[in-house]
Scaffold this active site. Structure first.
Site, PDB file in Angstrom:
ATOM      1  N   ALA A 146       0.776  -1.237   0.000  1.00 44.11           N
ATOM      2  CA  ALA A 146       0.000   0.000   0.000  1.00 44.11           C
ATOM      3  C   ALA A 146       0.808   1.288   0.000  1.00 44.11           C
ATOM      4  O   ALA A 146       0.352   2.295  -0.542  1.00 44.11           O
ATOM      5  CB  ALA A 146      -0.956   0.005   1.193  1.00 44.11           C
ATOM      6  N   CYS A 205       4.056  -0.854 -12.491  1.00 47.54           N
ATOM      7  CA  CYS A 205       4.410   0.372 -13.220  1.00 47.54           C
ATOM      8  C   CYS A 205       5.586   0.083 -14.161  1.00 47.54           C
ATOM      9  O   CYS A 205       6.544   0.835 -14.238  1.00 47.54           O
ATOM     10  CB  CYS A 205       4.722   1.525 -12.279  1.00 47.54           C
ATOM     11  SG  CYS A 205       6.052   1.222 -11.106  1.00 47.54           S
ATOM     12  N   PRO A 210       2.955   4.520  -0.678  1.00 48.48           N
ATOM     13  CA  PRO A 210       2.595   5.520   0.337  1.00 48.48           C
ATOM     14  C   PRO A 210       1.100   5.738   0.542  1.00 48.48           C
ATOM     15  O   PRO A 210       0.703   6.623   1.283  1.00 48.48           O
ATOM     16  CB  PRO A 210       3.242   6.795  -0.209  1.00 48.48           C
ATOM     17  CG  PRO A 210       3.196   6.615  -1.686  1.00 48.48           C
ATOM     18  CD  PRO A 210       3.397   5.149  -1.944  1.00 48.48           C
TER      19      PRO A 210
END
Length: 432
Positions: free
Chosen positions: A255, A374, A257
């Site tokens: 989780a 990502c 930041p």
């Protein structure tokens, strides 16, 4: 005497090069320790110089080594960095006069090297600022490496995975200056109200609650008011694909930041978000962000996402696994990743698959499991999901639509197509 912004950029870059820190941490430390005396304009110049040198390091070094009367190993680290700073200004800063960039560099150089610095920079100007590029036909990897300032290893990897045309398209997209994108806190106001309050802002193309801020917007004031938080549109699309509005319990396994946990919490009409991260020291970021945004439905936990907990297995109707990855979809925002040692990617793959399996164990029958990264690499994305599905017949791809993006369950967002971070999203549904 060199100006404060350039002096701080030089010292910060030398620390970054020597310490092996992440660029954003070096920048933050420099601003906290030495940047308080800088004017807002100088702080902005320092930041731009710092990131420009990091982003273009291979290109700048190619210029230096092509013009130097000394072999590359004979150029002192401080002198090389002074030259990089000056060349970055000459190549990429339209508003800085050439004479100022050269004079500042000569002034910053040690006395024994001032003549060398001056001669090299003057020769570069006489050469019409030409950058020495390898022959693209004979050495396509070398050409891409110098042209876009990425390692040869990264250029070769992209060429293998995406081909020449797409690789160039992606690397060109990574050169564009990222805009600041925020997610509106829809528990406090609508996106339409936010857009009206911030002149020049515009809605994101696909994420339903995203806003792109105009240059010069007072981001700190907006954040402190708790009406938004920074989150790229790609990440917002991943959260939207989870369709948490009807969920009672949701889990975000990696989780920190906290931005995805915040988005899930805002989307939920009722219920709670189990927001967990391996690193205890990062949990304060989630707690602080939730408090600032007024989100009381986030439960923060420490935990290894690779290991499911039997006491909560099968109890979440929404599970998000935003796994650790190579990060090769965010080169525009994290320029130090251009020089990443890619040998560690193989070690990430079992971690990713372990987290996906643990997330599957937590997912309730009929619930959604979302896997995201990502990065753009298929071995971290489609291949991971395909391998998981082959061994887990109780899960299947679940088609989703967010804005104009519609897919059969897996989608790779790309900077050269959607204008977002490079980001992969896969939604799976557990058999009811």
């Amino acid at each position: 005497m060199t100006t404060p912004a350039r002096a701080l950029a030089l010292s910060a870059l030398l620390r970054f090069e020597g310490a092996g820190q992440y660029a954003n941490l070096t920048l933050s430390t420099a601003l906290e320790r030495e940047g308080s005396a800088l004017s807002p304009a100088d702080r902005a110049l320092f930041t731009a110089l710092f990131y420009s040198v990091i982003e273009h390091k291979i290109t700048l070094d190619a210029v230096i080594d092509s013009l130097s009367s000394l072999p590359p190993s004979a150029i002192e680290a401080q002198v090389r960095m002074i030259l990089r700073l000056a060349l970055a200004q000459l190549l990429y800063f339209d508003r800085i006069p050439d004479s100022a960039a050269v004079n500042e560099a000569v002034s910053a150089a040690p006395r024994r090297s001032a003549g060398f610095v001056n001669a090299l920079l003057r020769q570069f100007l006489r050469n019409q600022k030409a950058v020495p590029l390898p022959d693209e036909g004979k050495d396509p990897v070398g050409y891409l490496s110098v042209r876009f300032s990425v390692t040869r290893e990264l250029a070769a990897l992209f060429l293998t995975r995406f081909g020449a045309s797409r690789t160039r398209s992606l690397l060109e997209a990574f050169e564009k200056k990222p805009e600041i994108t925020v997610r509106v806190n829809t528990q406090k106001l609508s996106r339409e109200t936010f857009l009206a309050r911030v002149p020049g802002s515009r809605p994101t193309a696909n994420a339903p609650y995203g806003v792109i801020l105009p240059a010069g917007a007072d981001l700190s004031a907006l954040l402190s008011e708790g009406i938004c938080f920074v989150q790229d549109e790609a990440s917002q699309i991943a959260v939207a694909a989870l369709e948490a509005g009807t969920a009672r319990r949701a889990a975000d396994l990696c989780a920190a930041p906290g931005s995805k946990s915040f988005g899930i919490a805002m989307d939920m009409k009722e219920g709670s978000v189990y927001s967990a991260d391996l690193h205890e020291n990062k949990l304060s970021l989630i707690r602080a962000g939730a408090a600032r945004l007024g989100l009381a439905n986030i439960e923060v936990h420490t935990g290894d996402a690779r290991r499911a907990r039997e006491e909560i297995d099968g109890t979440f109707d929404r599970v998000l696994c935003d796994v650790p990855c190579s990060g090769l979809g965010v080169l525009a925002k994290k320029p130090d990743l251009r020089y990443k040692d890619l040998s560690g990617i193989g070690g990430l793959l079992p971690v990713q698959s372990d987290i996906l399996r643990a997330g599957a164990a937590l997912t309730a029958p009929g619930g959604f499991l979302l896997y995201s990264t990502c990065t753009l690499l298929p071995e971290e994305n489609e291949e991971q999901v395909t391998a998981f599905l082959a061994g887990n017949s109780d899960f299947s791809l679940s088609p989703f639509r967010v804005g104009g993006i519609e897919c059969g369950g897996m989608y790779t967002l790309a900077p050269d197509r959607e204008g977002t971070d490079g980001f992969f999203v896969a939604r799976l549904r557990k058999r009811d």
